[in-house]
Design a protein around this motif. Sequence first.
Motif, PDB file in Angstrom:
ATOM      1  N   SER A  58       3.844 -13.490   3.798  1.00 39.49           N
ATOM      2  CA  SER A  58       3.793 -12.718   5.031  1.00 39.49           C
ATOM      3  C   SER A  58       2.487 -11.958   5.141  1.00 39.49           C
ATOM      4  CB  SER A  58       4.975 -11.741   5.059  1.00 39.49           C
ATOM      5  OG  SER A  58       4.892 -10.879   3.939  1.00 39.49           O
ATOM      6  N   GLU A  59       2.290 -11.333   6.291  1.00 38.68           N
ATOM      7  CA  GLU A  59       1.083 -10.569   6.539  1.00 38.68           C
ATOM      8  C   GLU A  59       0.927  -9.443   5.522  1.00 38.68           C
ATOM      9  OE1 GLU A  59       0.029  -8.753  10.335  1.00 38.68           O
ATOM     10  OE2 GLU A  59       0.433 -10.717  11.232  1.00 38.68           O
ATOM     11  N   ASN A  60      -0.334  -9.188   5.173  1.00 39.27           N
ATOM     12  CA  ASN A  60      -0.618  -8.121   4.211  1.00 39.27           C
ATOM     13  C   ASN A  60      -0.457  -6.756   4.855  1.00 39.27           C
ATOM     14  OD1 ASN A  60      -1.357  -9.989   2.221  1.00 39.27           O
ATOM     15  ND2 ASN A  60      -3.424 -10.140   3.063  1.00 39.27           N
ATOM     16  N   THR A  61      -0.089  -5.795   4.046  1.00 36.43           N
ATOM     17  CA  THR A  61      -0.076  -4.406   4.500  1.00 36.43           C
ATOM     18  C   THR A  61      -1.508  -3.875   4.505  1.00 36.43           C
ATOM     19  OG1 THR A  61       0.152  -3.504   2.277  1.00 36.43           O
ATOM     20  CG2 THR A  61       2.190  -4.105   3.446  1.00 36.43           C
ATOM     21  N   ASP A  65      -4.713  -5.023   2.207  1.00 35.71           N
ATOM     22  CA  ASP A  65      -5.987  -5.466   2.788  1.00 35.71           C
ATOM     23  C   ASP A  65      -7.153  -4.683   2.192  1.00 35.71           C
ATOM     24  OD1 ASP A  65      -5.051  -7.492   4.417  1.00 35.71           O
ATOM     25  OD2 ASP A  65      -4.653  -6.148   6.104  1.00 35.71           O
ATOM     26  N   LEU A  66      -6.960  -3.376   2.029  1.00 36.84           N
ATOM     27  CA  LEU A  66      -8.012  -2.549   1.433  1.00 36.84           C
ATOM     28  C   LEU A  66      -8.279  -2.971  -0.012  1.00 36.84           C
ATOM     29  CD1 LEU A  66      -6.989   0.991   2.778  1.00 36.84           C
ATOM     30  CD2 LEU A  66      -8.851  -0.455   3.599  1.00 36.84           C
ATOM     31  N   ALA A  67      -7.180  -3.210  -0.737  1.00 31.25           N
ATOM     32  CA  ALA A  67      -7.312  -3.598  -2.144  1.00 31.25           C
ATOM     33  C   ALA A  67      -7.997  -4.954  -2.272  1.00 31.25           C
ATOM     34  CB  ALA A  67      -5.934  -3.636  -2.804  1.00 31.25           C
ATOM     35  N   LYS A  68      -7.648  -5.884  -1.406  1.00 28.40           N
ATOM     36  CA  LYS A  68      -8.237  -7.214  -1.466  1.00 28.40           C
ATOM     37  C   LYS A  68      -9.721  -7.183  -1.116  1.00 28.40           C
ATOM     38  CE  LYS A  68      -6.004 -10.530   0.519  1.00 28.40           C
ATOM     39  NZ  LYS A  68      -5.215 -11.246   1.551  1.00 28.40           N
ATOM     40  N   ARG A  69     -10.083  -6.378  -0.129  1.00 32.24           N
ATOM     41  CA  ARG A  69     -11.496  -6.291   0.243  1.00 32.24           C
ATOM     42  C   ARG A  69     -12.319  -5.707  -0.895  1.00 32.24           C
ATOM     43  NH1 ARG A  69     -15.264  -6.211   4.281  1.00 32.24           N
ATOM     44  NH2 ARG A  69     -16.875  -4.595   4.118  1.00 32.24           N
ATOM     45  N   LEU A  70     -11.801  -4.657  -1.532  1.00 31.27           N
ATOM     46  CA  LEU A  70     -12.523  -4.061  -2.647  1.00 31.27           C
ATOM     47  C   LEU A  70     -12.661  -5.049  -3.796  1.00 31.27           C
ATOM     48  CD1 LEU A  70     -13.922  -1.558  -3.755  1.00 31.27           C
ATOM     49  CD2 LEU A  70     -11.701  -0.781  -4.616  1.00 31.27           C
ATOM     50  N   MET A 120       1.434  -8.808  -8.514  1.00 30.57           N
ATOM     51  CA  MET A 120       0.241  -8.147  -9.035  1.00 30.57           C
ATOM     52  C   MET A 120       0.582  -7.084 -10.059  1.00 30.57           C
ATOM     53  SD  MET A 120      -2.695  -6.148  -6.943  1.00 30.57           S
ATOM     54  CE  MET A 120      -3.840  -5.096  -7.798  1.00 30.57           C
ATOM     55  N   VAL A 121       1.488  -6.203  -9.739  1.00 35.24           N
ATOM     56  CA  VAL A 121       1.904  -5.155 -10.661  1.00 35.24           C
ATOM     57  C   VAL A 121       3.395  -4.946 -10.499  1.00 35.24           C
ATOM     58  CG1 VAL A 121      -0.281  -3.921 -10.766  1.00 35.24           C
ATOM     59  CG2 VAL A 121       1.306  -3.402  -8.951  1.00 35.24           C
ATOM     60  N   PRO A 122       4.055  -4.418 -11.537  1.00 34.06           N
ATOM     61  CA  PRO A 122       5.499  -4.230 -11.439  1.00 34.06           C
ATOM     62  C   PRO A 122       5.932  -3.424 -10.231  1.00 34.06           C
ATOM     63  CG  PRO A 122       4.757  -3.909 -13.694  1.00 34.06           C
ATOM     64  CD  PRO A 122       3.524  -4.042 -12.854  1.00 34.06           C
ATOM     65  N   TRP A 123       5.088  -2.435  -9.815  1.00 42.27           N
ATOM     66  CA  TRP A 123       5.516  -1.595  -8.699  1.00 42.27           C
ATOM     67  C   TRP A 123       5.047  -2.148  -7.355  1.00 42.27           C
ATOM     68  CZ3 TRP A 123       0.863   0.107  -6.854  1.00 42.27           C
ATOM     69  CH2 TRP A 123      -0.171   0.220  -7.782  1.00 42.27           C
ATOM     70  N   LEU A 124       4.480  -3.386  -7.346  1.00 35.30           N
ATOM     71  CA  LEU A 124       4.144  -4.041  -6.086  1.00 35.30           C
ATOM     72  C   LEU A 124       5.099  -5.220  -5.895  1.00 35.30           C
ATOM     73  CD1 LEU A 124       0.238  -4.151  -6.035  1.00 35.30           C
ATOM     74  CD2 LEU A 124       1.765  -2.415  -5.137  1.00 35.30           C
ATOM     75  N   GLY A 132       6.825  -7.577  -0.025  1.00 36.18           N
ATOM     76  CA  GLY A 132       6.311  -8.899   0.276  1.00 36.18           C
ATOM     77  C   GLY A 132       4.866  -9.084  -0.128  1.00 36.18           C
ATOM     78  N   SER A 133       4.472  -8.553  -1.260  1.00 38.06           N
ATOM     79  CA  SER A 133       3.084  -8.646  -1.696  1.00 38.06           C
ATOM     80  C   SER A 133       2.638 -10.092  -1.809  1.00 38.06           C
ATOM     81  CB  SER A 133       2.916  -7.954  -3.054  1.00 38.06           C
ATOM     82  OG  SER A 133       1.619  -8.181  -3.552  1.00 38.06           O
ATOM     83  N   SER A 134       1.471 -10.407  -1.226  1.00 33.76           N
ATOM     84  CA  SER A 134       0.940 -11.768  -1.285  1.00 33.76           C
ATOM     85  C   SER A 134      -0.260 -11.859  -2.208  1.00 33.76           C
ATOM     86  CB  SER A 134       0.533 -12.237   0.121  1.00 33.76           C
ATOM     87  OG  SER A 134      -0.494 -11.410   0.640  1.00 33.76           O
TER      88      SER A 134
END
Length: 486
Positions: A58-61, A65-70, A120-124, A132-134
């Motif tokens: 699904s669409e990223n939160t 998006d911020l995390a992926k860009r960094l 990615m991480v247990p809390w994601l 729905g972390s992608s």
Amino acid sequence: MAPPDRSTSSLMLADIKVLAGLFVAWKLLLLCVAYISPGPGYDTSTTLLLLRAQSAQSENTLLEDLAKRLASKLVRWDALYFVSVAQRGYVFEQEWAWGWGYTKFVGLVSNGWFGASDSMVPWLNSTSVLPGSSLSPLYAQAYAGVLISHVAHSLSVIMLYKLVHQLPIMDKKQRHATAFLAASMHIFSSAGMFMSAPYSESLFSMLNFAGILIHARIPWNSPLEDYGASSLLSLLSSGACFGLATTVRSNGIFSGLIYFHHVYMLLHSRINIRTMITIVFIGLSAMMILSGMLFPQYMAYQDFCARPSDGEPRPWCSRTLPSVYSWVQEHYWNVGFLRYWTLSNIPLFLLALPMLYVLVGTGLIAPTLNIKSSALQSKHASVYILCLALPQMLLALLALTTFHVQIVNRIATGYPIWYIVLAATMVSPMDTKRSDKTATSHRADSSIAKIGSYMSKASTQELMFRGMFMYSIIQGGLYASFMPPA
């Protein structure tokens, strides 16, 4: 027994708090520079790698998006290899140019802390604040590398600060001021963004500084027969740290030159049972360092020579010293004696020239630091400091003659003596003239004022400090935009 020096302890604690504030501010600035850097740069490798690895969900939160860009801005150049190898292991021959110890550690951290298998991480996960972390497991490797870089860099700053207090140089006031400035310079290291990205520089610095800090606990003026259990344990512990550093970066093996001080002290020792035991421990420590180089080579030899997947051993297997690292550097990157000496590389030599000058110059000056002791002890102390400086001078020599010279600006960050000498020449003799009132108010100074107080007059050291700051900012923007130098 004399009571502990509470004022010194509280002053050191205050300094560490200021250094922590500087560290956080600097890292945030660098991450902001990376985040706002434009475009993918001239190389789209990062974009293609991360898109191919990303699962279609699904669409990223907004936070994702911020995390992926960094992440996309920090996974550049060699970091592409580091995170890929950390995720899937070594597949291609040329990947053995990147530190086995570092990639394995990134993989361990990402699997153990970030849970890199499916999320990615247990809390994601689906029940977390980011449903729905992608984000793919490859992102976990990237963030594990970023985490390691920041933690290791912060620890190496503290280690460098403490190291200055253990060295036989200058008087108490000068050592204190030198420790603060040296640690500050390490924060603003010329490695810049490489100390934040998934690169091996921070982890190497931490391990190498740890080895030197532990080694500094050994009495520098003691003959070998006087080494007690604590000194022998320090020998083994320092050897273990240097060995681990060598698995992270092969130039960690240069740290074995520090043990030449023990060879020198052997000339001032009596040969007896205790001396022989000490020599054995020195040999064991040296073997630990050597094993840091040999063990990854053995692993590669098994894959490409003993049990090659295609049934045909690689050409380097038949060499007298079958080193995959040397072969990869020579075959894929044309590394070798004077091979980099071409007209097109002149700008890179000019870029590296200031650091080469600093490494050699401070290494030669280091033994003449204001050592306060008797004549014989001064000689022993000078030899000890010289042995600590030998690795950085050898690094400069090889950078100039053998490998890609521009990388010296980032790999030099793992060697402490040049920081210490620059800092010492900045504070001496001014620090000894400071009044008691100034010393009392030391902990209340702001971080900028404290650094600025030692730069009240123009000097080569001041220009170097400012140059490192400016270079790191510019280099950070270029790095995040996938532009050279790297």
